[in-house]
Design an enzyme around this catalytic site. Structure first.
Site, PDB file in Angstrom:
ATOM      1  N   HIS A 137      29.853 -97.648  -9.755  1.00 35.69           N
ATOM      2  CA  HIS A 137      28.897 -98.330  -8.891  1.00 35.69           C
ATOM      3  C   HIS A 137      29.555 -98.923  -7.649  1.00 35.69           C
ATOM      4  O   HIS A 137      28.878 -99.147  -6.642  1.00 35.69           O
ATOM      5  CB  HIS A 137      28.152 -99.400  -9.684  1.00 35.69           C
ATOM      6  CG  HIS A 137      27.123 -98.826 -10.610  1.00 35.69           C
ATOM      7  ND1 HIS A 137      25.839 -99.303 -10.693  1.00 35.69           N
ATOM      8  CD2 HIS A 137      27.189 -97.779 -11.474  1.00 35.69           C
ATOM      9  CE1 HIS A 137      25.158 -98.592 -11.578  1.00 35.69           C
ATOM     10  NE2 HIS A 137      25.967 -97.670 -12.072  1.00 35.69           N
ATOM     11  N   HIS A 192      28.059 -90.433 -19.176  1.00 36.39           N
ATOM     12  CA  HIS A 192      27.288 -90.788 -20.369  1.00 36.39           C
ATOM     13  C   HIS A 192      27.990 -90.389 -21.664  1.00 36.39           C
ATOM     14  O   HIS A 192      27.453 -90.613 -22.739  1.00 36.39           O
ATOM     15  CB  HIS A 192      25.896 -90.163 -20.287  1.00 36.39           C
ATOM     16  CG  HIS A 192      25.030 -90.817 -19.262  1.00 36.39           C
ATOM     17  ND1 HIS A 192      23.739 -90.424 -19.012  1.00 36.39           N
ATOM     18  CD2 HIS A 192      25.273 -91.856 -18.411  1.00 36.39           C
ATOM     19  CE1 HIS A 192      23.224 -91.184 -18.053  1.00 36.39           C
ATOM     20  NE2 HIS A 192      24.149 -92.060 -17.675  1.00 36.39           N
TER      21      HIS A 192
END
Length: 734
Positions: free
Chosen positions: A96, A259
């Site tokens: 991020h 993920h």
């Protein structure tokens, strides 16, 4: 066009909205301390960069990584680690920090440590990452000025991945921290979190935005606008990841690889339990945000995205578990405890995922709507299937895509610091190494300047050098004169570069280059020759106006090949407008012009990309006009009767009160200057020209340079600003 449409476009204009970032933030955080009156320290100076480079290169990087590893599995009670390992949390933090990068303007990314500041530190998509940075404080405290927050966050992401079993592709330092929010980044027009007022989703998304909603890094994991449609999600994923420099293969690798680690957190309804984000939190919370009142508020009770669960059976280990799970089951919609839409296997007996905090408890694996896009979109399915069947290929694709994600805005490999920097990748716009033994000397420079001026006009050489060097942008350090990519596609065909004229100039310069290089051991690259010839033309234009000046020149540029050029990725560098050459461009759908950006605002943005001050921008515009360096050979804005001379005539005639200006009946972008007494037409100009007489700050500069005693000062300042543009991408000598 209706006034309503005009108003809507103006509200989305990136160069209208970005100037009011502080007022927009005030809407979100009205109680935030206002420090606009203090001097700005936002941009790092050359001394800051040099000082940080010196300190960073003295670091024992292995020791730093060992220290980071030491906190990886040392769970803190105030924010317990899922599965006893902070690795997934730190991977998300690094992602991020870097994932805001977007290709259209090169803004965003990890290069400044901007995740620490508003609005990014309080985006909903960055929920609870304030805790990740606080977990790293002991490391930052120990290394201080030698390790920036920008570098620390990315390095920690790498260490996290390595601690979970995958060797990374490499790491480069060199990020110099800023000290307040970046004021020139347009994040979108919305004044409400997760609103979507940016011109539509998918391929209708406004430039230069990358994410589809305010407060998201990429796309909504529940699906577009919260609609659980995997195919629609695939469409938006492809658009947003593409705008952040990733192709389909890299996109699948990043989503699946990311993920593979960790879990989502949605223990309860965030609306009922989660407090304000960091910028809106109360003073005693000391910069923490999203404080939860649900039970303990941490660990098993944590609330972040509102989605809840993990994708794999071993969320702290690199393996092929993500694809195993994705393809093993059929999936059905369900709701998380927080009410978010997610997917679980149709087989209700599946309980393969261990609980992150409670021993002996297991859960069904979960998928987001965006995960199912990798299975349902045909192109993504092909890549996902191949990665599932070839785990080593998947691992390598993830490693390379992760390195690209984290380093895309750092620029060429010459800006990359440290012992773990891999060889230059294509997306880093590589150039061949310079052979200093063949470097030209002062006598050679003089000889080459004379030869170029015999072949080409002053204006054509200035235009060519400017076209080459002014492609640089400070946001991600792409473009510039090094590599001489102006002679390659796509730059050689850009309309602003007058392709037919450019090809003729390059042919003449090639003759000069070949004749010189055939003589002996000294060699000149086309990249150096283009700049050198432009410098000689500037000197000739100054001399024609009665001023003898010398433009500094430093050899060392080399020529890139087409094989070293990512042709497609360079398309985003094409100027939609260049006020320095009085090129206003053509408005295209969703472009800044289409969204209402004025020509003068685009000039300022171009100056920002080139690292120019208001004064430097002003002298360059004025000088380029008098030299006659407009695109297309246009005479508009050439406010002088002595075209080809580097003089202050542009400002003298702009400030001449005998001229009255009025809008042209031909074009709303054009204006006509007439004699106040006779009414005779004297000049034509654009908005870019007249802004130097209209804007009070720019008029002050114009009046300074128009003064009788500033003729020499103008030329000297032009030379300094010109050299700055020519040297922007010479990281090897900075």
């Amino acid at each position: 066009m209706s006034s309503a449409v005009d108003a809507a476009k103006q509200s989305r204009c990136p160069f209208h909205t970005q100037k009011t970032v502080s007022s927009v933030e005030a809407t979100w955080w009205p109680n935030k301390l206002d420090m606009k009156g203090l001097p700005k320290t936002q941009h790092a100076t050359a001394n800051d960069i040099a000082s940080y480079k010196e300190k960073f290169l003295k670091l024992d990087l292995a020791a730093v990584k060992s220290d980071i590893n030491g906190i990886m599995t040392t769970s803190q009670k105030w924010w317990p680690a899922d599965y006893g390992h902070y690795g997934p949390f730190f991977v998300r933090m690094a992602w991020h920090a870097a994932g805001t990068y977007r290709t259209f303007d090169g803004r965003g990314g990890s290069g400044t440590g901007n995740l620490r500041f508003a609005p990014l530190n309080s985006w909903p998509d960055n929920g609870n990452l304030d805790k990740a940075r606080r977990l790293l404080w002991p490391i930052k405290k120990k290394y201080g000025e030698s390790l920036s927050w920008g570098d620390l966050m990315i390095l920690t992401g790498n260490v996290a991945i390595e601690s979970m079993g995958l060797e990374t592709f490499g790491f480069a330092g060199g990020r110099v921290d800023i000290w307040e929010p970046e004021a020139d980044v347009y994040w979108g027009p919305e004044k409400k979190w997760l609103a979507a007022e940016r011109g539509g989703l998918g391929d209708k998304l406004d430039q230069p935005l990358g994410a589809v909603q305010m407060g998201l890094i990429y796309v909504n994991p529940e699906g577009p606008g919260g609609m659980p449609d995997p195919l629609m999600a695939a469409h938006d994923i492809r658009t947003t990841f593409g705008r952040m420099a990733m192709n389909d293969e890299e996109t699948v690798a990043l989503i699946a690889g990311g993920h593979t680690f960790g879990k989502a957190h949605g223990a309860a309804d965030p609306g009922a339990h989660v407090g304000p984000e960091p910028e809106g939190a109360r003073i005693h919370e000391q910069g923490f945000g999203w404080t939860s009142t649900y039970k303990s508020g941490v660990g098993a009770d944590a609330i972040t995205s509102g989605l809840e669960g993990a994708w794999t059976d071993n969320p702290t280990k690199w393996d092929n578990g993500y694809f195993d799970t994705l393809f093993k089951y059929e999936w059905e919609q369900t709701k998380s405890p927080a009410g978010a839409t997610q997917w679980i296997p149709t087989d209700k007996e599946v309980k393969s995922v261990p609980d992150a905090h409670l021993e002996g408890v297991s859960h069904a694996p979960i998928m987001f709507t965006t995960d199912l896009a990798l299975k349902m979109d045909p192109a993504y399915l092909e890549v996902s299937t191949r990665f599932h069947q070839n785990p080593e290929e998947f691992a390598m694709a993830f490693k390379k895509a992760w390195y690209k994600l984290c380093h895309r805005d750092l620029g060429p490999v010459s800006r990359c610091l440290g012992s773990e920097v891999p060889s230059a990748q294509l997306w880093q716009d590589p150039v061949p190494a310079f052979d200093s033994s063949t470097a030209i000397e002062d006598a050679d420079v003089a000889e080459l300047k004379a030869a170029c001026l015999e072949k080409c006009s002053v204006a054509s050489l200035v235009k060519t050098a400017w076209a080459s060097a002014s492609s640089y942008r400070a946001t991600d350090h792409r473009g510039g004169a090094n590599g001489a990519r102006i002679r390659l596609e796509p730059q050689i065909s850009w309309k602003v570069n007058d392709p037919d004229d450019l090809i003729a100039v390059l042919a003449s310069l090639t003759e000069v280059q070949n004749a010189f290089n055939e003589k002996g051991a000294k060699k000149v690259s086309m990249a150096d020759l283009i700049v050198l010839a432009g410098n000689g033309a500037v000197e000739a234009a100054a001399k024609a106006a009665g001023n003898d000046v010398s433009v500094p020149f430093t050899p060392g540029r080399t020529d890139a090949s087409i094989e070293e050029t990512d042709v497609e990725s360079f398309s985003v560098l094409e100027p939609t407008s260049d006020g320095f050459r009085n090129f206003l461009g053509v408005s295209q759908p969703n472009s800044p012009q289409d969204m209402g950006a004025t020509a003068e605002a685009l000039l300022v943005d171009r100056a920002h990309m080139l690292g120019l001050s208001k004064g430097e921008m002003s002298v360059l515009v004025g000088g380029m006009r008098t030299i006659g360096a407009n695109a297309g050979g246009s005479t508009i804005g050439v406010l002088t009767s002595n075209v080809g001379q580097l003089s202050n005539d542009f400002f003298v005639n702009l400030c001449d009160m005998s001229t009255a200006w009025k809008p042209s009946a031909e074009d709303e972008q054009l204006f006509t200057g007439t004699d106040r007494d006779t009414g005779a037409e004297k000049w034509k100009a654009t908005r870019v020209d007249l802004i130097f007489g209209s804007n009070s700050e720019l008029r002050a500069i114009a009046e300074f340079y128009a003064s009788d005693d500033c003729k020499g000062k103008f030329v000297d300042d032009f030379v300094l600003a010109w050299n700055k543009v020519m040297m922007n991408d010479r990281f090897d000598v900075k």
